[in-house]
Design a protein around this motif. Structure first.
Motif, PDB file in Angstrom:
ATOM      1  N   ASP A  11     -34.726 -30.988 -12.976  1.00 27.68           N
ATOM      2  CA  ASP A  11     -34.864 -31.310 -14.396  1.00 27.68           C
ATOM      3  C   ASP A  11     -35.761 -30.290 -15.098  1.00 27.68           C
ATOM      4  O   ASP A  11     -36.718 -29.782 -14.507  1.00 27.68           O
ATOM      5  CB  ASP A  11     -35.478 -32.702 -14.574  1.00 27.68           C
ATOM      6  CG  ASP A  11     -34.603 -33.798 -14.014  1.00 27.68           C
ATOM      7  OD1 ASP A  11     -33.375 -33.704 -14.165  1.00 27.68           O
ATOM      8  OD2 ASP A  11     -35.153 -34.749 -13.436  1.00 27.68           O
ATOM      9  N   PRO A  12     -35.498 -30.006 -16.387  1.00 32.67           N
ATOM     10  CA  PRO A  12     -36.413 -29.160 -17.159  1.00 32.67           C
ATOM     11  C   PRO A  12     -37.743 -29.883 -17.379  1.00 32.67           C
ATOM     12  O   PRO A  12     -37.826 -31.117 -17.261  1.00 32.67           O
ATOM     13  CB  PRO A  12     -35.668 -28.955 -18.482  1.00 32.67           C
ATOM     14  CG  PRO A  12     -34.723 -30.106 -18.572  1.00 32.67           C
ATOM     15  CD  PRO A  12     -34.329 -30.425 -17.162  1.00 32.67           C
ATOM     16  N   ASP A  14     -39.356 -30.638 -20.013  1.00 32.66           N
ATOM     17  CA  ASP A  14     -39.385 -31.588 -21.123  1.00 32.66           C
ATOM     18  C   ASP A  14     -38.323 -32.685 -20.987  1.00 32.66           C
ATOM     19  O   ASP A  14     -37.941 -33.312 -21.972  1.00 32.66           O
ATOM     20  CB  ASP A  14     -39.210 -30.862 -22.455  1.00 32.66           C
ATOM     21  CG  ASP A  14     -37.903 -30.065 -22.521  1.00 32.66           C
ATOM     22  OD1 ASP A  14     -37.253 -29.903 -21.460  1.00 32.66           O
ATOM     23  OD2 ASP A  14     -37.546 -29.612 -23.630  1.00 32.66           O
ATOM     24  N   HIS A  15     -37.838 -32.918 -19.769  1.00 34.42           N
ATOM     25  CA  HIS A  15     -36.809 -33.933 -19.527  1.00 34.42           C
ATOM     26  C   HIS A  15     -37.372 -35.333 -19.786  1.00 34.42           C
ATOM     27  O   HIS A  15     -38.502 -35.656 -19.407  1.00 34.42           O
ATOM     28  CB  HIS A  15     -36.319 -33.841 -18.078  1.00 34.42           C
ATOM     29  CG  HIS A  15     -35.158 -34.743 -17.777  1.00 34.42           C
ATOM     30  ND1 HIS A  15     -35.301 -36.071 -17.392  1.00 34.42           N
ATOM     31  CD2 HIS A  15     -33.821 -34.505 -17.807  1.00 34.42           C
ATOM     32  CE1 HIS A  15     -34.115 -36.601 -17.202  1.00 34.42           C
ATOM     33  NE2 HIS A  15     -33.197 -35.685 -17.446  1.00 34.42           N
ATOM     34  N   ASP A  62     -27.711 -36.377 -20.139  1.00 34.10           N
ATOM     35  CA  ASP A  62     -27.546 -35.016 -20.626  1.00 34.10           C
ATOM     36  C   ASP A  62     -28.522 -34.152 -19.818  1.00 34.10           C
ATOM     37  O   ASP A  62     -29.326 -34.673 -19.052  1.00 34.10           O
ATOM     38  CB  ASP A  62     -27.848 -34.940 -22.130  1.00 34.10           C
ATOM     39  CG  ASP A  62     -27.319 -33.655 -22.740  1.00 34.10           C
ATOM     40  OD1 ASP A  62     -28.091 -32.695 -22.798  1.00 34.10           O
ATOM     41  OD2 ASP A  62     -26.141 -33.614 -23.134  1.00 34.10           O
ATOM     42  N   THR A  63     -28.450 -32.849 -20.009  1.00 34.31           N
ATOM     43  CA  THR A  63     -29.353 -31.987 -19.256  1.00 34.31           C
ATOM     44  C   THR A  63     -30.813 -32.239 -19.629  1.00 34.31           C
ATOM     45  O   THR A  63     -31.707 -32.015 -18.810  1.00 34.31           O
ATOM     46  CB  THR A  63     -29.022 -30.505 -19.514  1.00 34.31           C
ATOM     47  OG1 THR A  63     -29.026 -30.266 -20.936  1.00 34.31           O
ATOM     48  CG2 THR A  63     -27.650 -30.155 -18.943  1.00 34.31           C
ATOM     49  N   GLN A  64     -31.073 -32.731 -20.851  1.00 34.72           N
ATOM     50  CA  GLN A  64     -32.436 -32.922 -21.331  1.00 34.72           C
ATOM     51  C   GLN A  64     -32.948 -34.353 -21.199  1.00 34.72           C
ATOM     52  O   GLN A  64     -34.123 -34.615 -21.440  1.00 34.72           O
ATOM     53  CB  GLN A  64     -32.533 -32.494 -22.800  1.00 34.72           C
ATOM     54  CG  GLN A  64     -32.230 -31.030 -23.042  1.00 34.72           C
ATOM     55  CD  GLN A  64     -33.246 -30.120 -22.376  1.00 34.72           C
ATOM     56  OE1 GLN A  64     -34.444 -30.384 -22.398  1.00 34.72           O
ATOM     57  NE2 GLN A  64     -32.760 -29.050 -21.754  1.00 34.72           N
ATOM     58  N   TYR A  65     -32.069 -35.293 -20.869  1.00 35.78           N
ATOM     59  CA  TYR A  65     -32.519 -36.689 -20.829  1.00 35.78           C
ATOM     60  C   TYR A  65     -31.585 -37.549 -19.977  1.00 35.78           C
ATOM     61  O   TYR A  65     -30.457 -37.155 -19.655  1.00 35.78           O
ATOM     62  CB  TYR A  65     -32.589 -37.282 -22.243  1.00 35.78           C
ATOM     63  CG  TYR A  65     -31.235 -37.434 -22.917  1.00 35.78           C
ATOM     64  CD1 TYR A  65     -30.433 -38.552 -22.685  1.00 35.78           C
ATOM     65  CD2 TYR A  65     -30.757 -36.458 -23.785  1.00 35.78           C
ATOM     66  CE1 TYR A  65     -29.190 -38.690 -23.290  1.00 35.78           C
ATOM     67  CE2 TYR A  65     -29.529 -36.585 -24.391  1.00 35.78           C
ATOM     68  CZ  TYR A  65     -28.752 -37.710 -24.142  1.00 35.78           C
ATOM     69  OH  TYR A  65     -27.517 -37.833 -24.736  1.00 35.78           O
TER      70      TYR A  65
END
Length: 311
Positions: A11-12, A14-15, A62-65
């Motif tokens: 995960d990034p 800021d996930h 999603d990739t961010q959440y």
């Protein structure tokens, strides 16, 4: 069956991840909103109220959440059966487990009474709440403005969205608000799935949905669907599924079956089409009807059918 084309890579930083509860009166549009947020049909959608019984969990990734959304049963003021008591316990549990709340309000159904059982006071320390005024085009602008302010003042709504769950109006904005309320955190479930519920659960729900569309009065509310057999067969043959429809009284058996079995046959045909679309494979569906006397007020039956005891 639709699944998001995501991977479970790292995960990034800021996930975001967490839980969001969707609440509201029966037939307000909660299930339609859940299906829109997740991108796949997970919950029964019917013109009849109180179709959702279990707390159904949908996963929007999603990739961010990763947002885990609870579709809760409609809020009932006067609980008549033990089943309804446990359904309302699921609503309370969802609120307690969530980082944010989305309240869906039908503008055509006494909108100021929609959250009569849930109006946080000034000492509220629970999750932030947004309100979706569903079917907002039915009200004049001045009345909508007053209603928005009323929800902010009386229900401590952080934000009020004017839109339509059915037509995806303001759904993306509402989703962005909910995601912004999630804490920073890792992926909690595989991003390749849209629910933790097994396929058998959704197949039973698809059959129950058709019961709501085909039958009137008390019949849909007296029925519980149990998958009794699920048998994979050689690739050339269809998946075999056997389901029993539980009713409360002997007199309801004949209504479900119909003259010379015509009603039950149509129910099976209609449900099979949706099940095949959901599973993306051919299905041989076998339906039967059994009597489970007074199951909605029987603790043992409720436990057997998966409705947990809140006490």
């Amino acid at each position: 069956m639709y699944v998001p084309t995501l991977t479970d890579d790292e995960d990034p930083e800021d996930h975001r991840s967490g839980y969001v509860a969707v609440i509201g009166k029966p037939n307000a549009g909660k299930s339609t909103l859940i299906n829109a947020l997740v991108g796949q049909k997970l919950s029964i959608v019917s013109f009849k109220p109180q179709t959702t019984r279990h707390r159904i969990m949908g996963i929007a990734s999603d990739t961010q959440y990763q947002m885990i959304v609870f579709d809760t049963p409609g809020i009932i003021a006067n609980k008549r059966t033990k089943l309804e008591e446990r359904m309302m316990a699921a609503v309370v549990g969802s609120i307690q487990d969530s980082e944010a709340i989305i309240a869906v309000v039908d503008c055509a159904d006494k909108p100021q009474e929609a959250l009569a059982m849930f109006q946080p006071g000034t000492d509220w320390t629970g999750p932030p709440m947004a309100v979706l005024l569903n079917k907002s085009d039915l009200l004049p602008p001045d009345q909508l403005e007053q209603l928005c302010q009323w929800y902010k003042d009386s229900c401590r709504a952080e934000q009020v969205f004017l839109g339509s769950a059915l037509h995806n109006v303001q759904v993306s904005e509402l989703k962005a608000w909910a995601v912004s309320k999630l804490p920073l955190g890792p992926t909690l479930y595989s991003k390749e799935i849209v629910s933790e519920q097994p396929q058998r659960f959704f197949v039973a729900e698809l059959i129950r949905e058709k019961i709501f569309f085909m039958y009137d009065h008390e019949i849909p509310y007296s029925c519980q669907v149990q998958i009794t057999e699920w048998r994979e067969r050689p690739k050339a043959q269809k998946l075999f599924i056997s389901a029993q429809i539980m009713v409360e009284r002997d007199s309801q058996v004949g209504i479900l079956i119909g003259k010379q079995g015509a009603a039950l046959k149509k129910l099976g045909e209609d449900a099979r089409k949706d099940i095949e679309e959901f599973l993306e494979q051919g299905v041989f569906l076998e339906l039967g009807v059994q009597v489970a006397p007074g199951w909605r007020d029987n603790k043992e039956s409720l436990a057997r059918f998966g409705y947990s005891d809140p006490l």
